[in-house]
Design a protein around this motif. Sequence first.
Motif, mmCIF file in Angstrom:
data_model
loop_
_atom_site.group_PDB
_atom_site.id
_atom_site.type_symbol
_atom_site.label_atom_id
_atom_site.label_comp_id
_atom_site.label_asym_id
_atom_site.label_seq_id
_atom_site.Cartn_x
_atom_site.Cartn_y
_atom_site.Cartn_z
ATOM 1 N N LYS A 42 1.069 -1.659 0.252
ATOM 2 C CA LYS A 42 -0.199 -0.235 0.479
ATOM 3 C C LYS A 42 0.782 1.557 0.164
ATOM 4 C CE LYS A 42 -2.154 -1.465 3.356
ATOM 5 N NZ LYS A 42 -2.659 -0.333 4.658
ATOM 6 N N CYS A 43 2.269 1.333 0.679
ATOM 7 C CA CYS A 43 3.201 2.441 0.880
ATOM 8 C C CYS A 43 3.471 3.294 -0.753
ATOM 9 C CB CYS A 43 4.341 1.752 1.148
ATOM 10 S SG CYS A 43 4.852 3.487 1.081
ATOM 11 N N VAL A 44 3.130 4.199 -1.186
ATOM 12 C CA VAL A 44 2.927 4.869 -1.934
ATOM 13 C C VAL A 44 4.068 5.877 -2.591
ATOM 14 C CG1 VAL A 44 0.541 5.894 -2.478
ATOM 15 C CG2 VAL A 44 1.319 6.986 -0.546
ATOM 16 N N LYS A 45 5.589 5.185 -1.582
ATOM 17 C CA LYS A 45 6.576 6.162 -0.787
ATOM 18 C C LYS A 45 6.072 7.957 -1.105
ATOM 19 C CE LYS A 45 10.183 3.053 -1.956
ATOM 20 N NZ LYS A 45 10.166 2.353 -3.877
ATOM 21 N N CYS A 46 5.590 8.436 -0.096
ATOM 22 C CA CYS A 46 5.205 9.765 0.123
ATOM 23 C C CYS A 46 5.792 10.413 1.390
ATOM 24 C CB CYS A 46 3.997 10.052 0.957
ATOM 25 S SG CYS A 46 3.717 9.410 2.061
ATOM 26 N N TYR A 47 7.125 9.906 2.036
ATOM 27 C CA TYR A 47 7.733 9.991 2.809
ATOM 28 C C TYR A 47 7.482 10.692 4.265
ATOM 29 C CZ TYR A 47 10.408 7.230 -0.803
ATOM 30 O OH TYR A 47 11.213 6.957 -1.402
ATOM 31 N N ALA A 48 5.808 11.217 3.522
ATOM 32 C CA ALA A 48 5.436 11.287 5.172
ATOM 33 C C ALA A 48 6.495 10.876 6.849
ATOM 34 C CB ALA A 48 4.431 11.297 5.080
ATOM 35 N N CYS A 49 5.766 10.107 6.726
ATOM 36 C CA CYS A 49 6.639 8.933 7.810
ATOM 37 C C CYS A 49 7.758 9.554 8.392
ATOM 38 C CB CYS A 49 6.552 7.592 8.232
ATOM 39 S SG CYS A 49 7.500 6.803 6.515
ATOM 40 N N ARG A 50 9.111 10.064 7.550
ATOM 41 C CA ARG A 50 10.126 10.544 7.422
ATOM 42 C C ARG A 50 10.259 11.675 7.469
ATOM 43 N NH1 ARG A 50 13.553 10.846 2.160
ATOM 44 N NH2 ARG A 50 12.059 13.000 2.180
ATOM 45 N N HIS B 149 12.267 -2.066 0.933
ATOM 46 C CA HIS B 149 13.612 -2.472 1.166
ATOM 47 C C HIS B 149 13.097 -0.533 1.523
ATOM 48 C CE1 HIS B 149 17.758 -1.846 0.086
ATOM 49 N NE2 HIS B 149 17.657 -1.853 0.789
ATOM 50 N N TRP B 150 13.143 -0.087 1.110
ATOM 51 C CA TRP B 150 12.018 1.831 1.997
ATOM 52 C C TRP B 150 12.064 1.447 3.528
ATOM 53 C CZ3 TRP B 150 13.055 6.202 3.515
ATOM 54 C CH2 TRP B 150 12.177 6.278 4.258
ATOM 55 N N ASN B 151 10.933 0.556 3.765
ATOM 56 C CA ASN B 151 10.286 0.060 4.920
ATOM 57 C C ASN B 151 11.487 -0.181 6.113
ATOM 58 O OD1 ASN B 151 7.330 1.799 5.284
ATOM 59 N ND2 ASN B 151 7.410 0.332 3.524
ATOM 60 N N LEU B 152 11.678 -1.384 5.082
ATOM 61 C CA LEU B 152 12.658 -2.187 6.521
ATOM 62 C C LEU B 152 13.681 -0.896 6.674
ATOM 63 C CD1 LEU B 152 11.691 -4.475 5.773
ATOM 64 C CD2 LEU B 152 12.980 -6.241 5.437
ATOM 65 N N VAL C 225 0.688 9.777 10.473
ATOM 66 C CA VAL C 225 0.924 10.147 8.784
ATOM 67 C C VAL C 225 0.864 9.573 8.064
ATOM 68 C CG1 VAL C 225 1.628 12.421 10.391
ATOM 69 C CG2 VAL C 225 3.393 10.719 9.064
ATOM 70 N N CYS C 226 0.664 8.666 8.596
ATOM 71 C CA CYS C 226 0.485 7.342 6.823
ATOM 72 C C CYS C 226 -0.546 7.578 6.716
ATOM 73 C CB CYS C 226 1.382 5.846 7.279
ATOM 74 S SG CYS C 226 1.012 4.921 5.958
ATOM 75 N N PRO C 227 -1.087 8.282 5.818
ATOM 76 C CA PRO C 227 -1.832 8.011 4.876
ATOM 77 C C PRO C 227 -2.622 6.955 4.106
ATOM 78 C CG PRO C 227 -0.228 8.703 3.323
ATOM 79 C CD PRO C 227 0.549 8.445 4.379
ATOM 80 N N VAL C 228 -1.381 5.602 4.466
ATOM 81 C CA VAL C 228 -2.863 4.180 3.650
ATOM 82 C C VAL C 228 -2.621 3.378 5.642
ATOM 83 C CG1 VAL C 228 -2.116 4.871 1.458
ATOM 84 C CG2 VAL C 228 -0.284 3.848 2.775
ATOM 85 N N ASP C 229 -2.170 4.118 6.642
ATOM 86 C CA ASP C 229 -2.303 3.368 7.952
ATOM 87 C C ASP C 229 -1.218 1.963 7.471
ATOM 88 O OD1 ASP C 229 -4.482 4.836 8.512
ATOM 89 O OD2 ASP C 229 -5.747 4.467 7.546
ATOM 90 N N ILE C 230 -0.202 1.817 7.252
ATOM 91 C CA ILE C 230 0.910 1.092 7.700
ATOM 92 C C ILE C 230 1.029 0.931 9.093
ATOM 93 C CG2 ILE C 230 2.957 -0.079 6.719
ATOM 94 C CD1 ILE C 230 2.392 1.377 4.533
ATOM 95 N N PRO C 231 1.181 -0.232 9.692
ATOM 96 C CA PRO C 231 1.630 -0.152 11.389
ATOM 97 C C PRO C 231 2.631 -0.417 11.472
ATOM 98 C CG PRO C 231 0.233 -2.211 10.724
ATOM 99 C CD PRO C 231 0.430 -1.403 9.300
ATOM 100 N N LEU C 232 3.495 1.028 11.123
ATOM 101 C CA LEU C 232 4.511 0.967 11.789
ATOM 102 C C LEU C 232 4.850 1.251 13.109
ATOM 103 C CD1 LEU C 232 4.814 4.069 9.025
ATOM 104 C CD2 LEU C 232 5.066 1.898 8.170
ATOM 105 N N SER C 233 4.739 1.070 13.678
ATOM 106 C CA SER C 233 4.594 1.059 15.088
ATOM 107 C C SER C 233 5.051 -0.872 15.438
ATOM 108 C CB SER C 233 3.600 1.086 16.472
ATOM 109 O OG SER C 233 4.004 1.345 17.560
HETATM 110 S S1 SF4 Z 1 4.227 7.634 5.569
HETATM 111 FE FE1 SF4 Z 1 3.008 5.212 4.822
HETATM 112 S S2 SF4 Z 1 2.713 5.364 2.920
HETATM 113 FE FE2 SF4 Z 1 4.244 7.512 2.992
HETATM 114 S S3 SF4 Z 1 6.356 6.331 2.794
HETATM 115 FE FE3 SF4 Z 1 6.078 6.232 4.741
HETATM 116 S S4 SF4 Z 1 5.071 4.023 5.073
HETATM 117 FE FE4 SF4 Z 1 4.540 5.023 2.565
#
Ligand code: SF4
Lengths: 170, 279
Positions: free
Chosen positions: B168-176, B208-211, B230-238
């Motif tokens: 689902k990740c769109v590589k928006c990098y909001a998480c970063r 690769h990005w998320n790991l 902030v993840c727009p696609v609700d990936i459970p990053l925590s």
């Molecule tokens: S905020 Fe979510 S969708 Fe955006 S890059 Fe990070 S993991 Fe991917």
Amino acid sequence: MSDETKTEDKPAAAEKEWQPRIIAFVCNWCTYAGADLAGTSRMVYEPHVRIIKLPCSGRIDVSFIIKAFEQGADGVMVSGCHPGDCHYTAGNYHARRRFGGFRDLLEFCGFDMRRVVFSWVSAAEGKKWADLVNEAVAKIRELGPFKEYQKLLAEDIWRKEETNSDRETG
Amino acid sequence: MIEQIREKAKELLASGEVKVVIGYENGGLPETTRPVFITSPDEVDRLVWNKYCYANLATFLWRKEVSSLGKPAIVAKGCDVKAIVVLIQESQIKREDVVILGVTCTGVGDPPLSKCPICDVNTPREYDCLFGEEIPPKTDINKFADVDEFEKKSPEERWEFWEEQLSKCVKCYACRQVCPMCYCEICIADKNQPQWIETSSHTRGNYHWNLVRAWHLAGRCVDCLECERVCPVDIPLSLVNRRLAKSVKARFGYEPGYDTEAPPPFTDFKPQDPEEFIK
Ligand code: SF4
Ligand code: SF4
Ligand code: SF4
Ligand code: FES
């Protein structure tokens, strides 16, 4: 040698048979020398490991492992000098902390950790290196190709037909 | 409590002790707030404090746009303070260069975010002034219950779960962008020589990005939950962040954000560190 002669040399059946592809990231000073010793001592061991030499195990990053899988590897080996023997004194102590993290992270994300082998191999341990390789190859033969990751390899949005035609018309 | 915060902010700005107060103001919509940067004592009434003060403002401390304003004071919840502590540990800021306006907190969000029931810093551990009644730290919490549960799954199930999530990740990098610990001037995701991380948001590159994102936060993430929020696609990053937090705690007995003097775990080692997985 032309491509034609190459294919003629190999029996067709052997060409089709899947063989494990293993990438080994090793440090220059111990494991590489150990692997070299295995070679110069003429030990016969499985040929399915491609060795990538780094200055020190401290240089090995989790991205190396992921990149290897991205390129189609079925397994990865990571190896350096035994604790206390690092050419740069403490590179492998730092590496060991990181390796623990790599391991736990990859396992959590669903990697089968039998595909990733960490080891310490000294310059004198040619036999240990040969054994580790044989063991890894046998294990990965048993597990088969890393299908889950290879499925991701096939998935590349730019290669999809509709995307190509989109690009042509757009 | 907000009156006291405003009063203190006014005093700090008027005396010139700080040049900017980083805090929260009402957002454009009901039940929202947004970060505000107050530079004049006349504007302190814009500051608010309520359960919608989600943002971890520590992320602004090292940003040039903010640090160029001069010495800051910052409104910070317990979890935000942990981020400030890590920034001090990692020499990104100096303790004496920031005034921490700590607020005691029983949780943000309605219902509270998942980090709040497992929080042990309702009273911040480090502050210059404290606002609100002190709340004793909870003791009987398991920060990793969901991580433990997830680890019971088979490798196939875990793979399937993450494949679906990461696709689902769109590589928006909001998480970063939101993360207080993501202060690298050139992120590995933006590097193109060599290009480690594929830029297209297909699952392979997303893996690769998320790991790597999770790994670069190992031993540093304070579980402020901002990335997940902030993840727009609700990936459970925590979930993956805390797997690494659990790993660092189990292997090296370390938790980030509690001690400004402690060396970050990956700059340090002990000869007897565990190596049960190394042949
Ligand atoms: S905020 Fe979510 S969708 Fe955006 S890059 Fe990070 S993991 Fe991917
Ligand atoms: S984690 Fe703790 S300090 Fe942070 S918002 Fe929740 S209750 Fe407040
Ligand atoms: S990784 Fe996420 S939870 Fe951890 S510190 Fe960064 S924003 Fe906060
Ligand atoms: S030189 Fe071999 S591990 Fe550092």
